[in-house]
Structure formats: C-alpha cells, structure tokens
Write a protein that holds these residues in place. Structure first.
Motif, mmCIF file in Angstrom:
data_model
loop_
_atom_site.group_PDB
_atom_site.id
_atom_site.type_symbol
_atom_site.label_atom_id
_atom_site.label_comp_id
_atom_site.label_asym_id
_atom_site.label_seq_id
_atom_site.Cartn_x
_atom_site.Cartn_y
_atom_site.Cartn_z
ATOM 1 N N LYS A 84 0.830 -1.207 0.000
ATOM 2 C CA LYS A 84 0.000 0.000 0.000
ATOM 3 C C LYS A 84 0.860 1.250 0.000
ATOM 4 C CE LYS A 84 -3.756 2.202 2.608
ATOM 5 N NZ LYS A 84 -4.615 2.084 3.811
ATOM 6 N N ALA A 85 1.908 1.247 0.792
ATOM 7 C CA ALA A 85 2.809 2.408 0.840
ATOM 8 C C ALA A 85 3.531 2.605 -0.490
ATOM 9 C CB ALA A 85 3.819 2.228 1.982
ATOM 10 N N LEU A 87 2.436 1.652 -3.478
ATOM 11 C CA LEU A 87 1.476 2.137 -4.467
ATOM 12 C C LEU A 87 1.187 3.618 -4.271
ATOM 13 C CD1 LEU A 87 -1.046 -0.856 -4.604
ATOM 14 C CD2 LEU A 87 0.593 -0.167 -6.357
ATOM 15 N N LYS A 88 1.119 4.068 -3.025
ATOM 16 C CA LYS A 88 0.937 5.503 -2.778
ATOM 17 C C LYS A 88 2.135 6.304 -3.284
ATOM 18 C CE LYS A 88 -2.188 5.463 1.206
ATOM 19 N NZ LYS A 88 -2.345 5.834 2.638
ATOM 20 N N GLU A 89 3.316 5.716 -3.193
ATOM 21 C CA GLU A 89 4.533 6.407 -3.614
ATOM 22 C C GLU A 89 4.525 6.721 -5.106
ATOM 23 O OE1 GLU A 89 8.381 8.045 -3.048
ATOM 24 O OE2 GLU A 89 6.948 7.321 -1.564
ATOM 25 N N ILE A 90 3.940 5.825 -5.907
ATOM 26 C CA ILE A 90 3.962 5.994 -7.366
ATOM 27 C C ILE A 90 2.603 6.379 -7.914
ATOM 28 C CG2 ILE A 90 5.865 4.385 -7.675
ATOM 29 C CD1 ILE A 90 3.814 2.278 -8.442
ATOM 30 N N ALA A 91 1.697 6.835 -7.043
ATOM 31 C CA ALA A 91 0.346 7.164 -7.500
ATOM 32 C C ALA A 91 0.274 8.505 -8.194
ATOM 33 C CB ALA A 91 -0.630 7.150 -6.311
ATOM 34 N N GLY A 92 1.368 9.241 -8.300
ATOM 35 C CA GLY A 92 1.324 10.575 -8.889
ATOM 36 C C GLY A 92 1.206 10.608 -10.384
ATOM 37 N N GLY A 93 1.556 9.537 -11.108
ATOM 38 C CA GLY A 93 1.518 9.566 -12.567
ATOM 39 C C GLY A 93 0.960 8.275 -13.131
ATOM 40 N N LYS A 94 0.642 8.304 -14.423
ATOM 41 C CA LYS A 94 0.092 7.128 -15.096
ATOM 42 C C LYS A 94 1.224 6.200 -15.525
ATOM 43 C CE LYS A 94 -3.999 9.494 -16.896
ATOM 44 N NZ LYS A 94 -4.758 9.843 -18.112
ATOM 45 N N GLN A 109 12.581 -0.240 -5.713
ATOM 46 C CA GLN A 109 13.715 -1.011 -5.212
ATOM 47 C C GLN A 109 14.666 -0.142 -4.394
ATOM 48 O OE1 GLN A 109 14.417 -3.134 -9.311
ATOM 49 N NE2 GLN A 109 15.489 -4.316 -7.751
ATOM 50 N N ASP A 110 14.910 1.070 -4.870
ATOM 51 C CA ASP A 110 15.842 1.953 -4.162
ATOM 52 C C ASP A 110 15.243 2.506 -2.877
ATOM 53 O OD1 ASP A 110 17.539 1.513 -6.273
ATOM 54 O OD2 ASP A 110 17.015 3.375 -7.327
ATOM 55 N N THR A 111 13.939 2.781 -2.893
ATOM 56 C CA THR A 111 13.314 3.436 -1.736
ATOM 57 C C THR A 111 12.947 2.449 -0.635
ATOM 58 O OG1 THR A 111 12.401 5.105 -3.240
ATOM 59 C CG2 THR A 111 11.447 4.975 -1.028
ATOM 60 N N TYR A 112 12.380 1.288 -0.995
ATOM 61 C CA TYR A 112 11.853 0.353 0.008
ATOM 62 C C TYR A 112 12.699 -0.907 0.153
ATOM 63 C CZ TYR A 112 7.685 3.251 0.003
ATOM 64 O OH TYR A 112 6.811 4.310 0.111
#
Length: 391
Positions: A84-85, A87-94, A109-112
């Motif tokens: 869930k976290a 998906l929220k991280e990349i929810a800004g663009g299509k 991969q780099d962030t989480y």
C-alpha cells in the motif's frame, strides 16, 4: 571441547514432561531430582510450568498452531501495508508505458529495499520488460540536439511546431518520435489559464464577418511595451486575417493618425487595397482624417463593439504571440534596437514560423498559394494622382 546444542522440544513433549514431573513431585522427589531425571534445568522447568502448566497435549499443539497462524497473518499484514505504501509512492503519474514502469520499479527497489520480483509483481510489469535495454537510433543524439536548440531559441513553442520546423529542415521524423523525446527530456510549455469572455454583439465582429480570401479583411491595433530605461514604445500592427500575414509591425515613441495614413498608403502600394479593415474604437482609428481618407479610397471600416476586444480576435491573437514570443523574450535598449529587433521578428513570423491554423505553413507560404482577390487599386491610384495634381 564442542558445545552441546540444547534440544528443542515440541509443545506436546513439554506437556508430557510437565505431567511426569508432577507425578515425580507427588512421589516425594525434589525439583532438582525431577529436573535431572527429565534432562533440564530448574529455570527451564519453571518457564515451562508458567507457559504450559495445566494444559493437555492437544491444547498445547493448538496453541502452537495459533501462534504460527498469528505470525503468518502479521507477516501478510506487514507485506500488504508495504504494498500500500509503495502504491501511494507511485500514484502521482500514469504507468501506461514499459519505460514508465521500469522507472517506477527501480524507484521502489531503491526506496523500500524490495526485490525486483516483488516490485514487478506489484506493478504488473514482466521481468523481461524490466531488464530490456533499448538501443536508440544512430541519429537520435543529433535530432535531440536540434530539438533542444530550437527550444532554447523559441521557448514558447510546443512539440508540434518544433516538429514541423525540424521536418522543414529535412528530417524524416514523425511527431510521435518528437513527442517521445520531448517527454523524456521533460520539456513543457506552461499552460495559461484561459479566461472565459462573453461574446460581443457587434455586427462587425470577426466571427460574424469572416475573411474569405486574401486582401478581403485586414485588422489593425496597437500594443505597448517599454525600453530598458522605462521609456514607452508603441507598435502598430496590420494583419491580413485570411493569410495571417503580418503586413506591418511599426514601432515608435508616438504614432498619430497621420502616421497611420502614411503606413496604409505604403501598404496599398505593395499589397493592394483590401475590401474591409477591422479595428477597435481607438482615437487613432476613429479619427476623422482616417475615416475620410479610407472612404475616398473605397475601404469599408469595420469598428467593433466598444469594450469588446474579442470581436477583433485575429489582432488580439496576433498580439498575444507578439507579447509571448517576442516582447517577453527581448530587452529593448532604445528605439533603434527595438526597430531592428521588430523587423527581424516580423520576418521570422512571416517566413519561418509555422502557423497551426494554416496547416503549419508559414503565412508567407500560405499567402503565395492564395490567389489575391483584392480589387484593382485604381481607386487608390486615382486618389494619389488627384492629390499630386492638387499639390
């Protein structure tokens, strides 16, 4: 000497040992003797007694299963919260293209600190697509260099107009490829908020009396700016509404009605006499001298409704281009430099700049394709001859 590893007991074995220990204690043995008999220490016995005392073997087994199930559910919940976290991280663009998904997978991969497999499963990205390395065409660096060069010279042009200019230079490239490079480099023209205006009711509005051919309707207006020292500059523009060609772009400190007549006289000699000329109700345009002069030539004046600039839409649209692409990008040191820069931009607008409403032809190219249907300038020639005789 090797260290002996402690034997790990199952809950059922622990319950049986506690049962045996209870029987030995009831038989009169001490705790030390019981622990020695069972093969454990006293702290271990007390810990077992606290955790499993009074249980049966089946109950201990069920407790162990419940603990394992609880641990499994906790892990699933933690993984779901992590998904869930992410998906929220990349929810800004299509994420509709493989390249965008590749970037998103690498970011997760780099962030989480998750594996490539898990990030690809979350974004529905095949791992083969994730590992694919595209090979750009050999001409792409040169093409990108030219795009960036045009963008630096014309920052208010979008990718369509830039693409047409590149095609005009001989590149065999479609707009889809231009758009892909445009997006990859993060190029963007800031959008301006469009203001809604009510339509005018004047009978001479440009949407009611449209230009149907070359030299059918001209429009003119004024636009203002300042030099670097703060002195006011005034531009007079005359535009052919059908071909969008800028016939004149005159700059001066002051422009009077007499100056306007002189400009029109020169235009009539070089371009012919239009049938109509559209303007607002500015003092220079409604001056008695201009009205009488145009009436003698035979040019009908189309004055729009007062306080309705949208009815002179072609002039307003042209002035927005002048303001956006020329005045906001140049610094005018003095009147002389302003005139030189104005002449250069007018030539660029007519002969180089593709016009979207003309099928991305330049106004000069479109004008050359049109058959001029202006009336013969006999009226103007007769008027000029008469004034010369009177003088």
């Amino acid at each position: 000497m090797t260290k002996r590893r402690s034997k790990r007991h199952t809950p059922e074995q622990i319950v049986r040992k506690l049962r045996d220990a209870e029987a030995m204690l009831n038989a009169g043995k001490t705790i030390g003797e019981v622990c020695q008999q069972l093969g454990g220490s006293e702290p271990t016995y007390h810990r077992w007694q606290t955790q499993y005392g009074g249980m049966k073997a089946e109950e201990a087994k069920r407790l162990k299963e419940l603990e394992q199930e609880n641990g499994r559910l906790k892990r699933l919940l933690a993984e779901a919260e992590l998904d869930k976290a992410m998906l929220k991280e990349i929810a800004g663009g299509k994420l509709v293209s493989p390249s965008r998904k590749r970037q998103a997978v690498q970011h997760l991969q780099d962030t989480y600190d998750v594996s490539e497999r898990r990030a690809c499963q979350l974004l529905n990205q095949p791992r083969s697509s994730q590992r694919y390395q595209s090979e750009p065409p050999d001409d792409e660096p040169a093409l990108l260099k030219q795009i960036l060069d045009l963008v630096r010279r014309h920052p208010r042009f979008g990718y369509r107009r830039i693409g047409r200019m590149i095609q005009a230079d001989g590149w065999k490239v479609n707009l889809k490829r231009i758009y892909r490079l445009w997006r990859r480099e993060g190029l963007k023209v800031p959008r301006k908020q469009k203001k809604k205006r009510a339509l005018g009711t004047g009978a001479n509005a440009c949407h009611l009396r449209r230009a149907e051919r070359k030299n059918h309707v001209w429009c003119w207006d004024f636009i203002f700016d300042r030099t670097e020292t703060g002195t006011t500059l005034k531009w007079l523009s005359v535009l052919d509404e059908y071909t969008r060609e800028c016939l004149v772009l005159k700059v001066d400190r002051h422009i009077t009605s007499e100056d306007v007549i002189n400009v029109l006289a020169e235009l009539f000699k070089t371009h012919g006499v239009p049938e109509h000329i559209r303007s607002d109700n500015g003092s220079e345009f409604v001056a008695q001298a201009i009205r009488e002069w145009l009436k003698q030539i035979g040019v009908e004046t189309l004055y729009i409704e007062p306080a309705s600039p949208w009815e002179n839409g072609y002039a307003e649209s042209f002035h927005s281009r002048v303001r956006d692409e020329f005045m906001n990008c140049e610094i005018f040191e003095n009147l002389r430099s302003a005139r030189k820069q104005t002449d250069s931009w007018k030539e660029f607008y007519n002969e180089v700049r593709p016009h979207s409403s003309l099928g991305y032809l330049t106004p000069r190219q479109f004008s050359q394709q049109c058959i001029s249907s202006s009336r013969t300038p006999s009226a103007f020639q007769r008027y000029t001859a008469d004034t010369q005789l009177l003088s």
